[in-house]
Scaffold this motif. Sequence first.
Motif, PDB file in Angstrom:
ATOM      1  N   ILE A 290       0.837  -1.204   0.000  1.00 33.21           N
ATOM      2  CA  ILE A 290       0.000   0.000   0.000  1.00 33.21           C
ATOM      3  C   ILE A 290       0.870   1.252   0.000  1.00 33.21           C
ATOM      4  N   VAL A 291       1.938   1.255   0.789  1.00 36.03           N
ATOM      5  CA  VAL A 291       2.806   2.435   0.842  1.00 36.03           C
ATOM      6  C   VAL A 291       3.461   2.666  -0.520  1.00 36.03           C
ATOM      7  N   GLY A 292       3.880   1.597  -1.175  1.00 36.09           N
ATOM      8  CA  GLY A 292       4.476   1.727  -2.497  1.00 36.09           C
ATOM      9  C   GLY A 292       3.479   2.302  -3.495  1.00 36.09           C
ATOM     10  N   ALA A 293       2.209   1.842  -3.401  1.00 35.06           N
ATOM     11  CA  ALA A 293       1.184   2.357  -4.311  1.00 35.06           C
ATOM     12  C   ALA A 293       0.941   3.842  -4.050  1.00 35.06           C
ATOM     13  N   VAL A 294       0.931   4.236  -2.761  1.00 34.11           N
ATOM     14  CA  VAL A 294       0.710   5.652  -2.418  1.00 34.11           C
ATOM     15  C   VAL A 294       1.889   6.499  -2.905  1.00 34.11           C
ATOM     16  N   ARG A 295       3.106   5.978  -2.720  1.00 33.04           N
ATOM     17  CA  ARG A 295       4.296   6.724  -3.175  1.00 33.04           C
ATOM     18  C   ARG A 295       4.291   6.915  -4.694  1.00 33.04           C
ATOM     19  N   ALA A 296       3.807   5.896  -5.407  1.00 36.82           N
ATOM     20  CA  ALA A 296       3.835   5.967  -6.867  1.00 36.82           C
ATOM     21  C   ALA A 296       2.670   6.777  -7.435  1.00 36.82           C
ATOM     22  N   TRP A 297       1.677   7.081  -6.591  1.00 34.81           N
ATOM     23  CA  TRP A 297       0.458   7.727  -7.083  1.00 34.81           C
ATOM     24  C   TRP A 297       0.728   9.075  -7.772  1.00 34.81           C
ATOM     25  N   PRO A 298       1.480  10.019  -7.170  1.00 32.09           N
ATOM     26  CA  PRO A 298       1.709  11.302  -7.859  1.00 32.09           C
ATOM     27  C   PRO A 298       2.410  11.119  -9.202  1.00 32.09           C
ATOM     28  N   TRP A 299       3.360  10.181  -9.249  1.00 32.78           N
ATOM     29  CA  TRP A 299       4.077   9.936 -10.491  1.00 32.78           C
ATOM     30  C   TRP A 299       3.127   9.389 -11.558  1.00 32.78           C
ATOM     31  N   ARG A 300       2.268   8.456 -11.138  1.00 33.84           N
ATOM     32  CA  ARG A 300       1.312   7.889 -12.091  1.00 33.84           C
ATOM     33  C   ARG A 300       0.327   8.944 -12.576  1.00 33.84           C
ATOM     34  N   LEU A 301      -0.094   9.819 -11.668  1.00 29.58           N
ATOM     35  CA  LEU A 301      -1.043  10.886 -12.011  1.00 29.58           C
ATOM     36  C   LEU A 301      -0.403  11.821 -13.040  1.00 29.58           C
ATOM     37  N   ALA A 302       0.860  12.186 -12.780  1.00 26.37           N
ATOM     38  CA  ALA A 302       1.562  13.073 -13.719  1.00 26.37           C
ATOM     39  C   ALA A 302       1.726  12.396 -15.071  1.00 26.37           C
ATOM     40  N   GLU A 303       2.030  11.099 -15.029  1.00 23.22           N
ATOM     41  CA  GLU A 303       2.189  10.333 -16.273  1.00 23.22           C
ATOM     42  C   GLU A 303       0.891  10.320 -17.072  1.00 23.22           C
ATOM     43  N   ARG A 304      -0.224  10.126 -16.345  1.00 22.47           N
ATOM     44  CA  ARG A 304      -1.524  10.075 -17.020  1.00 22.47           C
ATOM     45  C   ARG A 304      -1.851  11.437 -17.639  1.00 22.47           C
ATOM     46  N   ARG A 305      -1.546  12.505 -16.886  1.00 23.70           N
ATOM     47  CA  ARG A 305      -1.820  13.859 -17.410  1.00 23.70           C
ATOM     48  C   ARG A 305      -0.997  14.110 -18.675  1.00 23.70           C
ATOM     49  N   ARG A 306       0.268  13.659 -18.606  1.00 23.52           N
ATOM     50  CA  ARG A 306       1.143  13.876 -19.766  1.00 23.52           C
ATOM     51  C   ARG A 306       0.608  13.118 -20.983  1.00 23.52           C
ATOM     52  N   GLU A 307       0.157  11.879 -20.740  1.00 21.14           N
ATOM     53  CA  GLU A 307      -0.415  11.091 -21.843  1.00 21.14           C
ATOM     54  C   GLU A 307      -1.673  11.735 -22.390  1.00 21.14           C
ATOM     55  N   GLY A 308      -2.521  12.261 -21.448  1.00 23.92           N
ATOM     56  CA  GLY A 308      -3.761  12.934 -21.872  1.00 23.92           C
ATOM     57  C   GLY A 308      -3.452  14.153 -22.710  1.00 23.92           C
TER      58      GLY A 308
END
Lengths: 314, 268
Positions: A290-308
């Motif tokens: 869970i901590v790893g998923a929370v840590r990766a969340w901002p990076w994934r969000l930024a990645e998704r925005r960049r893809e969008g």
Amino acid sequence: MNDVLTAPGRTALLAAAVAFPYLFPDPVAVRAAVELLILVLAGLSLLPVVGWLRTVALSAPASAATGAVAAATLLSADQALPLAVLAAGAAGAATALVAIAAAPRRPQVVLPLTSLLVTVVVWGLLLPRVRLVSFARPVFVGVDLSADRALYLLTLAFVVACVAATANLARSRAGRETAALGAAPDVALRSGAEPRSVWLRTVALSGVPAGLAGLVAALVQQGVPPSAMFSPAVAMTWLAVPLLGGAPWISGTLVGAAILRGVPALTGLSVVGVGGVGLAVAAAALPDGIVGAVRAWPWRLAERRREGAASGSP
Amino acid sequence: MGETLAAAVVPGLALGGVLAVTAVVAATAGHGGAPHLGVGALPGVAALAAGRTLTISPVVATVAAVVVTAVVALAAQRLDVRVRTARSPLATPPWLADVAVLGLLVGVGSLLRPALAVDLPVGPLGGAPSTGAGATGAVLGLAGAFALRARRLRALPASAWWALAGTVIAVAAVPAAGVLGGASQGLAAAFAVADPAGLALRAAAVAVVARRDPLAACGWGLGVGLAETLVRTVSPLSGAALLPAIAAAAAGLLAAAGRATPARATAR
């Protein structure tokens, strides 16, 4: 191994933990909190092996059992608590060493089997033969441990000591060698790490918190705890603590223990049941917990925005 | 002494039959020549599912055990594949898939346990079957061990084979566990419940020594089952009941080491 839990967060968490038995003096709540802390100690014992060396280890219940037997034997003979603490830690470390000593080659592959075998032998063959002893909880530096609140605070002190030791280990050269050996063995070898000594050191150290967990269990039971507390099924639950929360981080252990003790307390389900299912969920869906998923969340969000943005651009 | 031996035979045969079919499943589902550590817990799930539904009727209990075990086996297969393939090889610790499946089955078994279950030292299947039920469980287990290694069944898709294996194991485990005999005794199902983790360890031990040979699985399964039940009958609280399974695993590991040594010598 940088943790998401910052220094102010750690201080606030410690203050809340110290205040807990005064805010909720109900003996049932305090006893449940002691059980949670035992789970935290178990998770901390697995952190270096599971999180840093990336290996499945199942000998923590065996280390806890031998720690409990050593502590109960000494306390029933009216020996001092510090001696029992030392004996429990040493017994836990020695038991863990048996598991790693039985895996001289390819420990990452063989340790899961030898650690399971050690747990089976201690639980199935040794514990039924242990002479049952009982003792009254001792008085330690003027504090009577017969009160559940005092026992909780003593257990919290063990947890704080183990957290500090683990954090120091993570920052030390030895800790970095351990993590390097788990993540990139070739690089670790080229940098001069001795794999055999790293494995022995890490696994032996991992037995100490488990031994302390056994000591606390013995203090709770005022004798040798029942063997069911150290069964192979319990090994699954204890393994789920770091895997579910996030194996490389101390905060992951805290989160995993809170979930595995909190869900059964709220739902009435068994701890072993929730632990087993939690282990399966963590292995299948949460590779970094869970901590790893929370840590990766901002990076994934930024990645998704960049893809969008890329797909929306002409 | 004669009565003691006789009392140990039927539960021993029943446990042996279940261990035989479960060991064949564990050996077939394993990877890299090693048996699967987790799948051996399936008989425990079957016995616990039957125990939970026994108050309705024995027929419902049997059907429920078969359905639950087949579904859980299918879920275990999906979990096994996902853990082995979804992660990068670097990040997947060895044996994690096996331990995850064992965790799932032990977890489901714990959730199926009656709230007021009392563990008694009667064996990992958690009950003492009658002569008829024990013999039925033994025969079904031994027949299932051979059936699951049949070429036609091995050609099935992996998910179908796992679900079938769960079904066969449940059909053998329910009578062997002596669950159905407790229907007339009301609360009896809450006393002495199955131990999925213990069954998984015994099945893995038999699979280590028998490998994928169903005949060897039947022989070693019956040997371990009879020896363990005899030890339990003679000395129920000695803690020595695990010794036959440990001896079987040791024999298997020694045989594997013996097979490996000449190969290394030739290669050199």
